[in-house]
Write an enzyme that holds these catalytic residues in place. Structure first.
Site, PDB file in Angstrom:
ATOM      1  N   THR A 156     -51.457 -30.735 -31.826  1.00  0.00           N
ATOM      2  CA  THR A 156     -52.691 -30.216 -31.244  1.00  0.00           C
ATOM      3  C   THR A 156     -52.339 -29.544 -29.923  1.00  0.00           C
ATOM      4  O   THR A 156     -51.175 -29.510 -29.530  1.00  0.00           O
ATOM      5  CB  THR A 156     -53.709 -31.347 -30.990  1.00  0.00           C
ATOM      6  OG1 THR A 156     -53.262 -32.133 -29.866  1.00  0.00           O
ATOM      7  CG2 THR A 156     -53.853 -32.252 -32.216  1.00  0.00           C
ATOM      8  N   CYS A 157     -53.360 -29.049 -29.224  1.00  0.00           N
ATOM      9  CA  CYS A 157     -53.079 -28.385 -27.949  1.00  0.00           C
ATOM     10  C   CYS A 157     -52.571 -29.374 -26.899  1.00  0.00           C
ATOM     11  O   CYS A 157     -51.891 -28.979 -25.952  1.00  0.00           O
ATOM     12  CB  CYS A 157     -54.324 -27.664 -27.436  1.00  0.00           C
ATOM     13  SG  CYS A 157     -55.755 -28.746 -27.201  1.00  0.00           S
ATOM     14  N   ARG A 160     -50.884 -32.461 -27.746  1.00  0.00           N
ATOM     15  CA  ARG A 160     -49.793 -33.349 -28.174  1.00  0.00           C
ATOM     16  C   ARG A 160     -49.101 -32.796 -29.415  1.00  0.00           C
ATOM     17  O   ARG A 160     -49.714 -32.117 -30.246  1.00  0.00           O
ATOM     18  CB  ARG A 160     -50.317 -34.761 -28.448  1.00  0.00           C
ATOM     19  CG  ARG A 160     -51.149 -34.916 -29.691  1.00  0.00           C
ATOM     20  CD  ARG A 160     -51.636 -36.362 -29.872  1.00  0.00           C
ATOM     21  NE  ARG A 160     -52.502 -36.779 -28.790  1.00  0.00           N
ATOM     22  CZ  ARG A 160     -52.199 -37.750 -27.925  1.00  0.00           C
ATOM     23  NH1 ARG A 160     -51.049 -38.412 -28.045  1.00  0.00           N
ATOM     24  NH2 ARG A 160     -53.035 -38.085 -26.964  1.00  0.00           N
ATOM     25  N   SER A 191     -56.415 -39.858 -25.263  1.00  0.00           N
ATOM     26  CA  SER A 191     -56.827 -38.462 -25.139  1.00  0.00           C
ATOM     27  C   SER A 191     -57.025 -38.052 -23.686  1.00  0.00           C
ATOM     28  O   SER A 191     -57.247 -38.897 -22.810  1.00  0.00           O
ATOM     29  CB  SER A 191     -58.129 -38.220 -25.909  1.00  0.00           C
ATOM     30  OG  SER A 191     -57.932 -38.395 -27.290  1.00  0.00           O
ATOM     31  N   GLU A 249     -62.770 -39.221 -26.760  1.00  0.00           N
ATOM     32  CA  GLU A 249     -63.284 -38.030 -27.465  1.00  0.00           C
ATOM     33  C   GLU A 249     -63.101 -38.192 -28.975  1.00  0.00           C
ATOM     34  O   GLU A 249     -62.070 -38.686 -29.438  1.00  0.00           O
ATOM     35  CB  GLU A 249     -62.610 -36.756 -26.941  1.00  0.00           C
ATOM     36  CG  GLU A 249     -61.088 -36.741 -27.034  1.00  0.00           C
ATOM     37  CD  GLU A 249     -60.587 -35.957 -28.223  1.00  0.00           C
ATOM     38  OE1 GLU A 249     -61.427 -35.475 -28.999  1.00  0.00           O
ATOM     39  OE2 GLU A 249     -59.366 -35.851 -28.381  1.00  0.00           O
ATOM     40  N   GLY A 291     -68.413 -18.151 -23.719  1.00  0.00           N
ATOM     41  CA  GLY A 291     -67.098 -18.699 -23.399  1.00  0.00           C
ATOM     42  C   GLY A 291     -66.866 -20.048 -24.053  1.00  0.00           C
ATOM     43  O   GLY A 291     -67.649 -20.512 -24.890  1.00  0.00           O
ATOM     44  N   THR A 318     -67.070 -23.160 -22.965  1.00  0.00           N
ATOM     45  CA  THR A 318     -68.082 -24.209 -22.786  1.00  0.00           C
ATOM     46  C   THR A 318     -69.278 -23.974 -23.692  1.00  0.00           C
ATOM     47  O   THR A 318     -69.778 -24.906 -24.339  1.00  0.00           O
ATOM     48  CB  THR A 318     -68.538 -24.275 -21.314  1.00  0.00           C
ATOM     49  OG1 THR A 318     -67.405 -24.540 -20.486  1.00  0.00           O
ATOM     50  CG2 THR A 318     -69.573 -25.368 -21.115  1.00  0.00           C
TER      51      THR A 318
END
Length: 418
Positions: A49-50, A52, A109, A114, A191, A193
């Site tokens: 993942t981004c 890990r 996390s 999460e 964006g 968020t």
């Protein structure tokens, strides 16, 4: 057989290194083939993942095992071993099981608790199963981790409170409106968020979403994903009256929604209330809007106080979750250790059944020839008893001859003798 978990994550490595160690979906099959071709590897799962990249492996113990796996990882990604070694963690057996359970439960996390990581772990497991052989212990470890993650979320409040701005904005909306299935939401911006907000709203089945953005193309990509309508920023004044909830997050240096714009919208709505959540810095909504009757304005600072309170609650829940993980990991390792005796138990049972069948056939043949039934049954019982206790008796005698009291006591215990 040993279970391993090794990798890097947001706590041990900067993004400049993490991005060099990722496994893309397009090359995952090739990576798994290469990994499983290593002679010591029996089964493997790659989680990338981004935040890990981790390898979960079932391996045969060998000399220099750690060196061999680090070398494979570096060779595959064309990395210098020293660059990776300083950021790499390595967990074995109970620690590997605990680590996976913590990861799946959101305890490891960047955002504590999460929920998205569980889906990512499940996908990694499913992807690695496609055409790739797993060791049964590795499969069992992942399945157990999924159930542990579910138990953590059910029995603790680890995921009950919002700890991201996007999630907090949606939580606030759900607290104020009894159901989102009857409301219209205007999202200003497109964006990251707002993307997260839109996905949260879709999950809660909001009736209608409108996305207003400076560039229509970017907004359209998000709108197609969540089923929203796209408008330009210049259309907001006309369409604002339709919105029960407005959530705004742009990079505009000046406010986009002014007091007069909201006054007109409220008048058209016959003063039906509007919730405005401004999570932009600088602010997208003029602060004076909060003074209007039936306009409820929340800023990013208001949300931050909610998040800080909720994060404290999550940290308290994490203590409970860690207790669950420790208990479940211990039980899993007990199960794993018991599997080492399974083959011996199967062989012992098969041997005993063979003796039983052999003597039963002889007894039945004697009965068919007209022999005395009582005598035949007594003979069967005597022979069966002697055949079954022969090997244990020899072991007991040998232990006694050797003066091995410890072995003698173990044999007595295994035979159920007081």
């Amino acid at each position: 057989m040993t279970l391993l978990a090794l990798g890097i994550n947001h706590k041990t490595a900067p993004v400049s290194l993490r991005e060099r160690v990722t496994f893309s979906p397009d090359t995952l099959d090739q990576a798994l083939d290469s990994l499983l071709a290593q002679p010591m590897v029996q089964g493997g799962v790659v989680l990338s993942t981004c935040n890990r990249t981790e390898l979960y492996l079932s391996v045969e113990e060998q000399d220099n095992l750690q060196e061999a796996l680090i070398r494979w990882l570096c060779d595959y990604h064309n990395l210098n071993e020293d660059d990776l070694r300083n950021s790499l963690y390595w967990h074995q057996d109970n620690d590997a099981v605990s680590h996976l359970m913590r990861v799946a439960s959101g305890l490891d996390s960047l955002v504590l608790g999460e929920p998205q990581i569980l889906g990512q772990v499940k996908k990694a497991f499913a992807d690695s199963q496609k055409g790739h052989l797993h060791a049964s212990a590795l499969e069992r470890m992942f399945q157990k981790s999924f159930s542990v993650a579910k138990r953590v979320r059910t029995e603790t409040d680890i995921g009950a409170s919002a700890v991201s701005v996007a999630f907090a904005a949606c939580t606030l909306a759900r607290q104020i409106f009894e159901s989102l299935s009857t409301v219209t939401v205007l999202l200003v911006g497109a964006g990251e968020t707002i993307e997260l907000v839109a996905r949260h709203l879709r999950e809660h089945k909001v009736q209608k979403m409108i996305i207003a953005n400076r560039t229509r193309e970017r907004a359209q990509v998000l709108a197609d994903e969540v089923g929203a309508e796209v408008i330009s920023l210049s259309d907001i004044d006309e369409r604002l009256r339709e919105a029960d909830i407005i959530i705004s997050s742009t990079a505009s240096p000046l406010p986009i929604i002014g007091k007069g714009m909201v006054e007109r919208a409220l008048k058209s709505r016959r003063n039906q209330p509007m919730l405005l959540v401004d999570i932009a810095v600088p602010r997208d909504v003029e602060p004076e809007v909060g003074k209007l009757a039936n306009a409820y304005l929340y800023s990013v600072d208001d949300l931050q106080s909610i998040i800080s309170h909720n994060l404290a609650q999550r940290k308290a829940a994490a203590v409970e979750a860690e207790t669950i993980v420790a208990q479940e990991a211990s039980e899993f390792m007990a199960w794993l250790r018991s599997q080492s005796a399974s083959e011996t138990i199967r062989e012992y049972r098969s041997q005993s059944e063979h003796v039983r069948d052999e003597l039963t056939v002889k007894a039945l043949a004697a009965l068919e020839q007209g022999g005395d039934a009582q005598a035949i049954l007594q003979d069967l019982a005597w022979k069966l008893t002697n055949r079954l206790i022969h090997a244990p008796t020899k072991s007991l005698q040998q232990a006694a001859r050797d003066g091995d009291d410890e072995r003698l006591n173990i044999l007595r215990d295994s035979l159920g003798l007081e």
